[in-house]
Design a protein around this motif. Structure first.
Motif, PDB file in Angstrom:
ATOM      1  N   ALA A 228      67.139  98.710 -18.311  1.00 47.58           N
ATOM      2  CA  ALA A 228      67.764  98.270 -17.064  1.00 47.58           C
ATOM      3  C   ALA A 228      68.077  99.453 -16.160  1.00 47.58           C
ATOM      4  O   ALA A 228      67.905  99.378 -14.935  1.00 47.58           O
ATOM      5  CB  ALA A 228      69.041  97.490 -17.374  1.00 47.58           C
ATOM      6  N   SER A 231      64.727 100.581 -14.577  1.00 52.24           N
ATOM      7  CA  SER A 231      64.106  99.667 -13.619  1.00 52.24           C
ATOM      8  C   SER A 231      65.012  99.300 -12.452  1.00 52.24           C
ATOM      9  O   SER A 231      64.531  99.084 -11.336  1.00 52.24           O
ATOM     10  CB  SER A 231      63.660  98.390 -14.334  1.00 52.24           C
ATOM     11  OG  SER A 231      64.780  97.712 -14.877  1.00 52.24           O
ATOM     12  N   HIS A 232      66.325  99.220 -12.696  1.00 53.26           N
ATOM     13  CA  HIS A 232      67.228  98.756 -11.649  1.00 53.26           C
ATOM     14  C   HIS A 232      68.357  99.734 -11.329  1.00 53.26           C
ATOM     15  O   HIS A 232      68.885  99.726 -10.230  1.00 53.26           O
ATOM     16  CB  HIS A 232      67.863  97.414 -12.057  1.00 53.26           C
ATOM     17  CG  HIS A 232      66.927  96.256 -12.026  1.00 53.26           C
ATOM     18  ND1 HIS A 232      65.922  96.083 -12.953  1.00 53.26           N
ATOM     19  CD2 HIS A 232      66.840  95.197 -11.178  1.00 53.26           C
ATOM     20  CE1 HIS A 232      65.255  94.970 -12.687  1.00 53.26           C
ATOM     21  NE2 HIS A 232      65.797  94.410 -11.612  1.00 53.26           N
ATOM     22  N   TYR A 234      71.165  99.433 -12.922  1.00 58.70           N
ATOM     23  CA  TYR A 234      72.344  98.680 -13.331  1.00 58.70           C
ATOM     24  C   TYR A 234      71.868  97.434 -14.083  1.00 58.70           C
ATOM     25  O   TYR A 234      70.680  97.101 -14.080  1.00 58.70           O
ATOM     26  CB  TYR A 234      73.197  98.272 -12.124  1.00 58.70           C
ATOM     27  CG  TYR A 234      72.452  97.448 -11.107  1.00 58.70           C
ATOM     28  CD1 TYR A 234      72.399  96.060 -11.203  1.00 58.70           C
ATOM     29  CD2 TYR A 234      71.787  98.065 -10.049  1.00 58.70           C
ATOM     30  CE1 TYR A 234      71.698  95.298 -10.285  1.00 58.70           C
ATOM     31  CE2 TYR A 234      71.088  97.322  -9.114  1.00 58.70           C
ATOM     32  CZ  TYR A 234      71.051  95.940  -9.240  1.00 58.70           C
ATOM     33  OH  TYR A 234      70.359  95.189  -8.318  1.00 58.70           O
ATOM     34  N   THR A 236      71.474  93.472 -14.581  1.00 52.03           N
ATOM     35  CA  THR A 236      71.413  92.225 -13.819  1.00 52.03           C
ATOM     36  C   THR A 236      71.798  91.054 -14.724  1.00 52.03           C
ATOM     37  O   THR A 236      71.949  91.208 -15.944  1.00 52.03           O
ATOM     38  CB  THR A 236      69.999  91.982 -13.273  1.00 52.03           C
ATOM     39  OG1 THR A 236      69.128  91.709 -14.389  1.00 52.03           O
ATOM     40  CG2 THR A 236      69.495  93.188 -12.493  1.00 52.03           C
ATOM     41  N   HIS A 239      69.293  90.649 -17.403  1.00 53.42           N
ATOM     42  CA  HIS A 239      69.464  91.558 -18.529  1.00 53.42           C
ATOM     43  C   HIS A 239      70.529  91.039 -19.498  1.00 53.42           C
ATOM     44  O   HIS A 239      70.378  91.132 -20.728  1.00 53.42           O
ATOM     45  CB  HIS A 239      69.871  92.955 -18.027  1.00 53.42           C
ATOM     46  CG  HIS A 239      68.759  93.700 -17.368  1.00 53.42           C
ATOM     47  ND1 HIS A 239      68.784  94.044 -16.033  1.00 53.42           N
ATOM     48  CD2 HIS A 239      67.572  94.157 -17.843  1.00 53.42           C
ATOM     49  CE1 HIS A 239      67.678  94.697 -15.724  1.00 53.42           C
ATOM     50  NE2 HIS A 239      66.918  94.777 -16.803  1.00 53.42           N
ATOM     51  N   THR A 276      66.005  85.548 -13.086  1.00 53.25           N
ATOM     52  CA  THR A 276      64.968  86.430 -12.533  1.00 53.25           C
ATOM     53  C   THR A 276      64.464  85.904 -11.195  1.00 53.25           C
ATOM     54  O   THR A 276      64.235  86.674 -10.251  1.00 53.25           O
ATOM     55  CB  THR A 276      63.797  86.545 -13.525  1.00 53.25           C
ATOM     56  OG1 THR A 276      64.279  87.107 -14.746  1.00 53.25           O
ATOM     57  CG2 THR A 276      62.709  87.452 -12.963  1.00 53.25           C
ATOM     58  N   GLU A 279      66.888  86.682  -8.254  1.00 53.24           N
ATOM     59  CA  GLU A 279      67.040  88.071  -7.835  1.00 53.24           C
ATOM     60  C   GLU A 279      65.877  88.477  -6.926  1.00 53.24           C
ATOM     61  O   GLU A 279      64.707  88.277  -7.261  1.00 53.24           O
ATOM     62  CB  GLU A 279      67.101  88.984  -9.056  1.00 53.24           C
ATOM     63  CG  GLU A 279      68.345  88.754  -9.897  1.00 53.24           C
ATOM     64  CD  GLU A 279      68.342  89.570 -11.170  1.00 53.24           C
ATOM     65  OE1 GLU A 279      69.332  89.520 -11.883  1.00 53.24           O
ATOM     66  OE2 GLU A 279      67.327  90.246 -11.423  1.00 53.24           O
ATOM     67  N   ASN A 282      64.851  93.708  -3.870  1.00 53.76           N
ATOM     68  CA  ASN A 282      65.735  94.840  -3.602  1.00 53.76           C
ATOM     69  C   ASN A 282      67.021  94.792  -4.417  1.00 53.76           C
ATOM     70  O   ASN A 282      67.947  95.555  -4.172  1.00 53.76           O
ATOM     71  CB  ASN A 282      66.082  94.907  -2.110  1.00 53.76           C
ATOM     72  CG  ASN A 282      66.897  93.705  -1.662  1.00 53.76           C
ATOM     73  OD1 ASN A 282      67.095  92.758  -2.409  1.00 53.76           O
ATOM     74  ND2 ASN A 282      67.364  93.746  -0.417  1.00 53.76           N
ATOM     75  N   GLY A 283      67.083  93.895  -5.391  1.00 55.45           N
ATOM     76  CA  GLY A 283      68.224  93.856  -6.292  1.00 55.45           C
ATOM     77  C   GLY A 283      69.319  92.910  -5.870  1.00 55.45           C
ATOM     78  O   GLY A 283      70.327  92.792  -6.545  1.00 55.45           O
ATOM     79  N   SER A 292      73.171  95.693  -4.236  1.00 56.96           N
ATOM     80  CA  SER A 292      71.902  96.301  -3.849  1.00 56.96           C
ATOM     81  C   SER A 292      71.649  97.572  -4.621  1.00 56.96           C
ATOM     82  O   SER A 292      72.580  98.249  -5.071  1.00 56.96           O
ATOM     83  CB  SER A 292      71.905  96.616  -2.349  1.00 56.96           C
ATOM     84  OG  SER A 292      72.066  95.436  -1.599  1.00 56.96           O
ATOM     85  N   LYS A 293      70.372  97.886  -4.763  1.00 56.84           N
ATOM     86  CA  LYS A 293      69.986  99.175  -5.331  1.00 56.84           C
ATOM     87  C   LYS A 293      70.399 100.297  -4.395  1.00 56.84           C
ATOM     88  O   LYS A 293      70.400 100.150  -3.188  1.00 56.84           O
ATOM     89  CB  LYS A 293      68.464  99.236  -5.520  1.00 56.84           C
ATOM     90  CG  LYS A 293      67.943  98.438  -6.676  1.00 56.84           C
ATOM     91  CD  LYS A 293      66.456  98.699  -6.807  1.00 56.84           C
ATOM     92  CE  LYS A 293      65.882  97.956  -7.983  1.00 56.84           C
ATOM     93  NZ  LYS A 293      64.443  98.203  -8.120  1.00 56.84           N
TER      94      LYS A 293
END
Length: 294
Positions: A228, A231-232, A234, A236, A239, A276, A279, A282-283, A292-293
């Motif tokens: 996580a 890829s992100h 943080y 989600t 996850h 999934t 989302e 852009n997160g 947001s990312k």
């Protein structure tokens, strides 16, 4: 209503009760109302009775007598308890009353004078004496010499562990001290021993060894969190669903035939797929929980 647990005690219907009774074995039914402390009292009473050779009946018709563990905290609870006592009398005829409402025996005998006995909360010996008088024990000299495993009235995935009883406060709005007495706590070592038995007893048979399970969960969660972060940056919701799925997978490694874990695993998998889709690339989460990312 001829069946006692499903309506009055939904969790009792899912408890593992003795299915095959021997010829002539006396049986006791149980209706347990009120709080988890009362439920623990019911478990202890049934465990003691089973150790003395009694069977546990899941319905009124199959019981030689019925114990009603009452609640007296609120007026609605008192009414429910009186209704349960009346129903047990109509369906069975031999009824022993215990629990918080039993602290006022005149209240119960005034409404139901035909009950066999009335005892207060956590008065195990008095309840057993009343059962012995109503339905004499017929122990098996071979089987009943063996210690009986504790009877659990909760679903398999949790149990109640009583650590104290009563209360030292005298709040004007609360009757707990008058029903259950002053605060009395159990010794820490006794609580720890019981907790260990709960974890390593039937629960271990259903879900596998707790230590091994937690080790597998830790390994899997570490990998999920690492992925996580890559890829992100943080975690989600998807996850988290994957982490919960791994909890069920870890249990199934030792108990592959545990249907409930398979069902839970399927549910978490479905949730992960749903999350999934919610989302955005852009997160951001489309349901309003935005993160947001960077």
């Amino acid at each position: 209503m001829s069946v006692n647990p499903p309506s009055l005690r939904p969790d009792l219907a899912r408890a593992k009760l003795q299915k095959n009774l021997r010829d002539g074995q006396p049986t006791i039914g149980m209706v347990s109302l009120g709080c988890p402390k009362a439920l623990v009292d019911s478990e202890r009473i049934l465990t003691r009775l089973r150790a003395e050779g009694y069977g546990v009946s899941p319905d009124y018709s199959g019981a030689d007598a019925v114990i009603v563990n009452t609640c007296g905290f609120l007026d609605s609870a008192k009414a429910e308890s009186l209704e349960a006592i009346g129903e047990a009398l109509n369906e069975n005829g031999k009824v022993i009353v215990t629990g918080c409402l039993g602290a006022n025996p005149e209240y119960i005998s005034g409404a139901h004078p035909s009950v066999l006995a009335v005892t207060g909360p956590h008065q195990y010996e008095q309840v057993l004496d009343a059962v012995h008088q109503a339905v004499p024990a017929k122990p098996d000299p071979f089987i009943d010499l063996m210690p009986a495993a504790n009877i659990s009235l909760t679903p398999r995935h949790y149990s109640y562990l009583k650590i104290s009883e009563g209360c030292n406060h005298s709040c004007a709005f609360c009757i707990i001290p008058s029903l259950r007495g002053k605060l009395a706590s159990r010794r820490i070592d006794a609580v720890l021993r019981e907790a260990e038995k709960l974890i390593n007893g039937q629960r271990a048979k259903d879900y596998g060894d707790a230590y091994h399970n937690h080790n597998r969960i830790a390994v899997g969660w570490n990998e999920i969190i690492k992925g996580a972060m890559v890829s992100h940056g943080y975690l989600t919701a998807a996850h988290v669903a994957l982490m919960m799925d791994w909890v069920k997978t870890s249990r199934l490694i030792e108990t592959i035939d545990h249907t409930d874990s398979w069902l839970d695993k399927a549910g978490y998998t479905a949730l992960g797929a749903e999350f999934t889709h919610k989302e955005t690339p852009n997160g951001k989460i489309t349901n309003g929980n935005v993160r947001s990312k960077k």
